[in-house]
Design a protein around this motif. Structure first.
Motif, short mmCIF file in Angstrom:
data_model
loop_
_atom_site.label_atom_id
_atom_site.label_comp_id
_atom_site.label_asym_id
_atom_site.label_seq_id
_atom_site.Cartn_x
_atom_site.Cartn_y
_atom_site.Cartn_z
N SER A 177 0.83 -1.20 0.00
CA SER A 177 0.00 0.00 0.00
C SER A 177 0.86 1.26 0.00
CB SER A 177 -0.94 0.00 1.21
OG SER A 177 -0.20 0.08 2.42
N GLU A 178 2.03 1.21 0.64
CA GLU A 178 2.94 2.35 0.64
C GLU A 178 3.67 2.47 -0.69
OE1 GLU A 178 5.50 1.58 3.91
OE2 GLU A 178 3.92 1.79 5.43
N TRP A 179 3.92 1.36 -1.35
CA TRP A 179 4.63 1.33 -2.63
C TRP A 179 3.83 2.06 -3.71
CZ3 TRP A 179 4.02 -2.82 -6.70
CH2 TRP A 179 5.00 -2.72 -7.69
N GLY A 180 2.56 1.73 -3.84
CA GLY A 180 1.64 2.46 -4.69
C GLY A 180 1.87 2.36 -6.19
N GLU A 181 2.61 1.36 -6.67
CA GLU A 181 2.89 1.25 -8.10
C GLU A 181 2.21 0.07 -8.75
OE1 GLU A 181 7.01 1.65 -9.15
OE2 GLU A 181 7.42 3.01 -7.49
N GLY A 182 1.19 -0.49 -8.11
CA GLY A 182 0.51 -1.63 -8.69
C GLY A 182 -0.87 -1.80 -8.10
N ASP A 183 -1.63 -2.71 -8.69
CA ASP A 183 -2.97 -3.04 -8.22
C ASP A 183 -2.94 -4.45 -7.66
OD1 ASP A 183 -4.16 -0.58 -9.14
OD2 ASP A 183 -3.98 -1.37 -11.17
N LEU A 184 -3.45 -4.60 -6.44
CA LEU A 184 -3.35 -5.87 -5.73
C LEU A 184 -4.71 -6.54 -5.58
CD1 LEU A 184 -1.63 -7.87 -4.00
CD2 LEU A 184 -2.21 -6.44 -2.03
N ALA A 185 -4.75 -7.84 -5.92
CA ALA A 185 -5.93 -8.67 -5.66
C ALA A 185 -5.53 -9.71 -4.63
CB ALA A 185 -6.41 -9.34 -6.95
N VAL A 186 -6.22 -9.73 -3.49
CA VAL A 186 -5.92 -10.70 -2.45
C VAL A 186 -6.72 -11.97 -2.72
CG1 VAL A 186 -5.99 -11.18 0.02
CG2 VAL A 186 -5.44 -8.88 -0.79
N VAL A 187 -6.01 -13.04 -3.02
CA VAL A 187 -6.63 -14.33 -3.35
C VAL A 187 -5.81 -15.42 -2.67
CG1 VAL A 187 -7.54 -13.52 -5.57
CG2 VAL A 187 -5.27 -14.54 -5.48
N GLY A 188 -6.23 -16.66 -2.82
CA GLY A 188 -5.46 -17.77 -2.29
C GLY A 188 -4.19 -18.00 -3.09
N SER A 189 -3.24 -18.71 -2.49
CA SER A 189 -1.97 -18.96 -3.16
C SER A 189 -2.15 -19.66 -4.50
CB SER A 189 -1.06 -19.81 -2.26
OG SER A 189 -0.55 -19.05 -1.19
N ARG A 190 -3.00 -20.67 -4.52
CA ARG A 190 -3.22 -21.42 -5.77
C ARG A 190 -3.82 -20.52 -6.85
NH1 ARG A 190 -3.15 -26.68 -6.69
NH2 ARG A 190 -3.15 -27.14 -4.46
N GLU A 191 -4.78 -19.70 -6.48
CA GLU A 191 -5.41 -18.79 -7.44
C GLU A 191 -4.42 -17.74 -7.92
OE1 GLU A 191 -8.18 -16.69 -9.82
OE2 GLU A 191 -8.06 -18.77 -9.12
N GLU A 251 -1.76 -17.95 -16.33
CA GLU A 251 -2.73 -17.71 -17.39
C GLU A 251 -2.64 -16.31 -17.97
OE1 GLU A 251 -6.53 -18.64 -15.71
OE2 GLU A 251 -6.19 -20.83 -15.81
N GLY A 252 -1.71 -15.50 -17.49
CA GLY A 252 -1.53 -14.16 -18.03
C GLY A 252 -2.50 -13.13 -17.50
N ARG A 253 -3.18 -13.44 -16.39
CA ARG A 253 -4.14 -12.50 -15.80
C ARG A 253 -3.53 -11.67 -14.68
NH1 ARG A 253 -8.37 -15.19 -13.27
NH2 ARG A 253 -7.37 -17.24 -13.36
N ALA A 286 7.51 -30.22 -4.21
CA ALA A 286 6.63 -31.14 -3.47
C ALA A 286 5.19 -30.64 -3.43
CB ALA A 286 7.16 -31.32 -2.05
N ALA A 287 4.98 -29.32 -3.56
CA ALA A 287 3.63 -28.76 -3.51
C ALA A 287 2.82 -29.12 -4.75
CB ALA A 287 3.69 -27.25 -3.35
N GLY A 288 3.49 -29.51 -5.83
CA GLY A 288 2.78 -29.91 -7.05
C GLY A 288 2.26 -28.71 -7.82
N PRO A 289 1.60 -28.98 -8.97
CA PRO A 289 1.08 -27.89 -9.80
C PRO A 289 0.03 -27.08 -9.05
CG PRO A 289 1.12 -29.97 -11.00
CD PRO A 289 1.38 -30.30 -9.57
N PRO A 290 -0.10 -25.78 -9.30
CA PRO A 290 0.67 -25.01 -10.29
C PRO A 290 2.02 -24.51 -9.77
CG PRO A 290 -0.94 -23.57 -9.28
CD PRO A 290 -1.16 -24.94 -8.66
N PHE A 291 2.31 -24.74 -8.46
CA PHE A 291 3.52 -24.19 -7.86
C PHE A 291 4.78 -24.79 -8.49
CE2 PHE A 291 0.12 -24.48 -4.65
CZ PHE A 291 -0.13 -23.14 -4.48
N SER A 292 4.80 -26.10 -8.64
CA SER A 292 5.99 -26.76 -9.19
C SER A 292 6.23 -26.38 -10.64
CB SER A 292 5.85 -28.28 -9.07
OG SER A 292 4.67 -28.73 -9.74
#
Length: 344
Positions: free
Chosen positions: A143-157, A164-166, A181-187
């Protein structure tokens, strides 16, 4: 944030390209004109090869392909006199040259228009789109950085949006598991050169309980035994995945935990529900427990990552990482990673 002074300089040059079709054959215009012109100027296939940066054999091969496509001889080789264009070859060269000259002015006009549009486009600062699993320190610094737009979602999402380029970047964690070990999409991020991984920090996760821990909770089995009211994180969040692993390791079914289906989307929300008396426990970051005056029972440390598109400029992002690095050693429940954040 990128300014107009930082924007790359744009210079466009449009030329005669594409193909012409003769019967069923398609001939590359630029390549044809280049070969014919070079032979006409040098009167030699060897000279044409030197001008074009090709081998003698490669130029002759192109000539043979052109002749087969046109159905007529285009180049005549005379012993002791080099090579010249036949009447058909000279006529084809002249026709293509004339077409190129006739298109020069409109191409130059369109080139100037394209250059102006690209210059405007590249001079416009790009706001980063970041999808990230909730973390109190990251949210504060972002919030202090102010150079981007943030969407709070789960790690997998978050990672899914990046892949997916979104999103330009994804903040995520996998509990005590490695990315592999966490598997897709992380791996999927590890071997892919399209993405760059930054290890931001390590944070302490544990059970958040009411001040004084009135139910004397110590383990996940105590949640089941005491019928403590639990507040969970949403499906797909790294914290939810970690809690599910803790239950599996203890041999406890999810439906044995009271409130397992009650979901909140941030560590603060979980802490707030407990602080209000609506729940007895939840899994979350020590930082959230500190802010709401809750007791905290550590279950371990985990790495928090930021994955970015490899083509993303690193100037603005570097300022965000520097700000995090400056805070992480003094914020409760955080520590610098064993491997420093990577900024390429």
């Amino acid at each position: 944030m990128k300014t107009s002074a930082d924007a790359p300089q744009v210079a466009t040059e449009l030329g005669l390209g594409g193909t012409i079709r003769i019967g069923t054959a398609r001939i590359a215009i630029d390549e044809t004109l280049a070969v014919l012109r070079a032979i006409a100027v040098t009167s030699s296939v060897q000279g044409a090869a030197a001008d074009l940066g090709l081998s003698y054999r490669a130029v002759w091969e192109r000539v043979r392909v052109l002749e087969a496509s046109v159905g007529q001889q285009l180049v005549r080789k005379t012993r002791g006199h080099g090579s010249t264009l036949t009447a058909t070859g000279a006529a084809l060269c002249e026709a293509l040259t004339g077409a190129s000259a006739g298109l020069a002015m409109p191409l130059a006009r369109e080139g100037r228009a394209l250059q102006a549009r690209l210059a405007d486009l590249l001079a416009t600062p790009h706001r980063l789109t970041v999808a990230a699993s909730h973390d109190p320190l990251l949210m504060e610094v972002f919030s202090e950085w102010g150079e981007g737009d943030l969407a709070v979602v789960g790690s997998r999402e978050a990672v899914t949006r990046l892949v997916e380029g979104r999103a330009d970047a994804a903040g995520f964690h996998c509990g005590t598991l490695t990315l592999e070990a966490a598997g897709p999409p992380f791996s999927d991020l590890v071997p892919d050169p399209a993405f760059r991984l930054h290890l931001l920090f390590e944070r302490e996760q544990g059970l958040l309980v009411a001040a004084g821990n009135p139910l004397d909770l110590r383990t996940v089995d105590d949640l089941r035994a005491t019928r403590a009211r639990f507040v969970n994180r949403q499906i797909g969040s790294g914290t939810r995945l970690w809690f599910d692993r803790l239950l599996a390791e203890a041999g406890i079914a999810a439906d044995a935990i009271v409130g397992y289906g009650l979901e909140e989307f941030t560590h603060q929300a979980v802490a707030a529900v407990i602080a209000s008396g609506a729940a007895d426990a939840g899994l979350g970051a020590r930082a959230a427990a500190e802010r709401f005056g809750l007791d905290f029972l550590s279950v371990g440390w985990e790495a928090y990552y930021l994955a970015t598109n490899a083509s993303l400029p690193t100037s603005g992002l570097g300022r965000l990482l520097d700000a995090l690095d400056a805070r992480v050693t003094t914020a409760p429940g955080y520590r610098a990673p064993l491997t420093p954040p990577s900024v390429a």
